[in-house]
Design a protein around this motif. Structure first.
Motif, mmCIF file in Angstrom:
data_model
loop_
_atom_site.group_PDB
_atom_site.id
_atom_site.type_symbol
_atom_site.label_atom_id
_atom_site.label_comp_id
_atom_site.label_asym_id
_atom_site.label_seq_id
_atom_site.Cartn_x
_atom_site.Cartn_y
_atom_site.Cartn_z
ATOM 1 N N ASP A 10 0.835 -1.204 0.000
ATOM 2 C CA ASP A 10 0.000 0.000 0.000
ATOM 3 C C ASP A 10 0.875 1.262 0.000
ATOM 4 O O ASP A 10 2.064 1.207 0.327
ATOM 5 C CB ASP A 10 -0.914 0.018 1.223
ATOM 6 N N SER A 12 0.903 4.552 1.984
ATOM 7 C CA SER A 12 0.350 5.274 3.141
ATOM 8 C C SER A 12 1.046 6.621 3.260
ATOM 9 O O SER A 12 2.279 6.687 3.272
ATOM 10 C CB SER A 12 0.602 4.488 4.435
ATOM 11 N N CYS A 17 5.928 3.475 6.067
ATOM 12 C CA CYS A 17 5.805 2.022 5.924
ATOM 13 C C CYS A 17 5.579 1.664 4.460
ATOM 14 O O CYS A 17 5.599 2.539 3.590
ATOM 15 C CB CYS A 17 4.653 1.520 6.800
ATOM 16 N N SER A 18 5.411 0.389 4.206
ATOM 17 C CA SER A 18 4.940 -0.131 2.913
ATOM 18 C C SER A 18 5.750 0.410 1.735
ATOM 19 O O SER A 18 6.965 0.407 1.766
ATOM 20 C CB SER A 18 3.441 0.162 2.760
ATOM 21 N N LEU A 41 -3.743 5.083 1.241
ATOM 22 C CA LEU A 41 -4.295 5.512 2.542
ATOM 23 C C LEU A 41 -3.722 6.872 2.917
ATOM 24 O O LEU A 41 -2.589 7.204 2.553
ATOM 25 C CB LEU A 41 -3.917 4.525 3.647
ATOM 26 N N GLN A 44 -1.061 5.039 7.718
ATOM 27 C CA GLN A 44 -1.268 3.620 8.081
ATOM 28 C C GLN A 44 -2.404 3.531 9.104
ATOM 29 O O GLN A 44 -2.799 4.550 9.689
ATOM 30 C CB GLN A 44 0.055 2.968 8.537
ATOM 31 N N THR A 45 -2.917 2.343 9.320
ATOM 32 C CA THR A 45 -4.189 2.203 10.030
ATOM 33 C C THR A 45 -4.086 2.366 11.555
ATOM 34 O O THR A 45 -5.107 2.313 12.247
ATOM 35 C CB THR A 45 -4.835 0.830 9.719
ATOM 36 N N TYR A 80 1.169 -5.437 2.564
ATOM 37 C CA TYR A 80 -0.187 -5.155 3.063
ATOM 38 C C TYR A 80 -1.240 -5.279 1.966
ATOM 39 O O TYR A 80 -1.126 -4.668 0.908
ATOM 40 C CB TYR A 80 -0.204 -3.735 3.633
ATOM 41 N N VAL A 109 1.594 -9.478 6.119
ATOM 42 C CA VAL A 109 1.175 -8.390 7.019
ATOM 43 C C VAL A 109 -0.245 -8.664 7.521
ATOM 44 O O VAL A 109 -1.197 -8.659 6.742
ATOM 45 C CB VAL A 109 1.239 -7.022 6.275
ATOM 46 N N TYR A 117 -4.277 -6.475 12.734
ATOM 47 C CA TYR A 117 -4.488 -5.049 12.427
ATOM 48 C C TYR A 117 -5.966 -4.806 12.140
ATOM 49 O O TYR A 117 -6.700 -5.723 11.765
ATOM 50 C CB TYR A 117 -3.685 -4.633 11.186
ATOM 51 N N GLY A 223 6.147 0.309 10.494
ATOM 52 C CA GLY A 223 7.015 0.157 9.316
ATOM 53 C C GLY A 223 8.277 -0.668 9.511
ATOM 54 O O GLY A 223 8.983 -0.919 8.531
ATOM 55 N N ASP A 226 8.187 -3.754 7.421
ATOM 56 C CA ASP A 226 8.341 -3.447 5.987
ATOM 57 C C ASP A 226 9.804 -3.167 5.661
ATOM 58 O O ASP A 226 10.310 -3.598 4.618
ATOM 59 C CB ASP A 226 7.493 -2.223 5.618
HETATM 60 O O1 PXL Z 1 3.529 -1.809 8.421
HETATM 61 C C1 PXL Z 1 2.438 -2.600 8.276
HETATM 62 C C2 PXL Z 1 1.292 -1.820 7.694
HETATM 63 C C3 PXL Z 1 1.286 -1.550 6.350
HETATM 64 N N1 PXL Z 1 0.291 -0.843 5.781
HETATM 65 C C4 PXL Z 1 -0.729 -0.375 6.516
HETATM 66 C C5 PXL Z 1 -0.773 -0.620 7.876
HETATM 67 C C6 PXL Z 1 0.252 -1.359 8.486
HETATM 68 C C7 PXL Z 1 0.237 -1.606 9.920
HETATM 69 O O2 PXL Z 1 -0.570 -1.107 10.653
HETATM 70 O O3 PXL Z 1 -1.795 -0.129 8.583
HETATM 71 C C8 PXL Z 1 -1.794 0.425 5.856
#
Ligand code: PXL
Length: 298
Positions: A10, A12, A17-18, A41, A44-45, A80, A109, A117, A223, A226
């Motif tokens: 993803d 984010s 991360c990602s 996004l 991240q969540t 993810y 993930v 998550y 992250g 990742d």
């Molecule tokens: O890092 C893992 C991750 C990747 N992408 C999204 C996440 C998370 C972990 O919460 O929410 C969108």
């Protein structure tokens, strides 16, 4: 030689991360990352109030277009997936691009700290497990390993405090489902000589598991998994062995966490890895080799 990795993850906006880290890490290692976004996004969540636009419907356009262009990849990295349908799209991508000699690293993930998550259902778990079976290399954290193998986590944590060697044997035994894959289980908390450590455990079924410890600095930062997966992918394509890759990823992450802690960075914001990306460049790896940091052979 120029090498390419399809980075299926993803995008984010916040949380380091990602895809953000896949692209940065692989570029620092001299490898092209071709992003195939699974979702976009705002953050991240872990942040309150995030917005997520799944990219599931667009993913097949990438597969089709890249196939028309006859692109090939030396590595495929998946992370993810916002929905089980995204896993179906990855499956389709693998059918076209995961040819002999192409390394597929699946970072399953699913969760952290003993919890899935937000937004992950049983269907997502099944879908990720299905992908995991096709991987050459898997990088679950301890929570994800427990989810994938239906293992109870609290007793593992207890064993890590009492008898880490026994825990490693048990983890190897519990990973029999993935006997055709190499695994690195990340972030296993253990106690050794009254010290709290985090171990990354390499499980390559024919061999005794190799435990690589790093200091337990505390905090659960966005992250880091990742970053770990991206460094491992890069180091595999650079023909380094798993142990060297795991040590390198550990070094980058420990430095990034120490820096983040010094600046009181909130865990959701991820770690300050950017100033340390130069650790990953080939010239600094050679220097580390001379110092002996990365010399251990598997
Ligand atoms: O890092 C893992 C991750 C990747 N992408 C999204 C996440 C998370 C972990 O919460 O929410 C969108």
């Amino acid at each position: 030689m120029h090498q390419r990795v399809a980075a299926i993850n993803d995008l984010s906006g916040l949380g380091r991360c990602s895809l953000t880290v896949d692209i940065a890490v692989l570029a620092a290692m001299g490898i092209e990352a071709c992003p195939l976004p699974t979702a976009v996004l705002t953050s991240q969540t872990g942040y309150p109030g995030y917005h997520c636009v799944p990219f599931t419907k667009q993913m097949c356009n990438y597969t089709e277009h890249w196939q028309e262009l006859q692109v090939s990849f030396q590595g495929i990295l998946s992370g993810y997936l916002a929905t089980p349908d995204a896993a179906t799209q990855v499956q389709d991508f693998l059918e076209k691009f995961h040819k002999p000699g192409v390394l597929y690293l699946c970072d399953p993930v699913l969760g952290d700290n003993g919890k899935a998550y937000r937004g992950f259902t049983d269907a997502s778990i099944q879908a990720v497990r299905h992908l995991a079976f096709q991987a050459d290399l898997l990088t679950p954290n301890l929570t994800e390993f427990c989810i994938l193998t239906d293992t109870e986590m609290d007793s593992l944590k207890k064993l890590g405090q009492e008898n880490p060697e026994e825990l490693y044997r048990l983890l190897q035994y519990r990973s029999y489902l993935f006997k055709d894959q190499a695994l690195v289980i990340t972030g296993i908390p253990i106690k050794e000589r009254d010290q709290q450590l985090l171990v990354n455990l390499i499980i390559d079924h024919a061999k005794t598991p190799v435990a690589i410890p790093s200091p337990h600095l505390g905090g659960s930062y966005s992250g880091t998994g990742d970053l770990f997966a991206a460094v491992l992918m890069g180091s595999q394509l650079q023909k380094r062995n798993l142990e060297q890759g795991v040590r390198l990823a550990g070094e980058l992450i420990v430095r990034g966490i120490a820096d983040a802690q010094k600046e009181h960075t909130p865990c959701n914001d991820g770690i300050n890895y950017e100033p340390y990306l130069n650790l990953l460049s080939l010239s600094s790896l050679q220097t580390m080799g001379q110092r002996g940091t990365c010399q251990a052979q598997k």
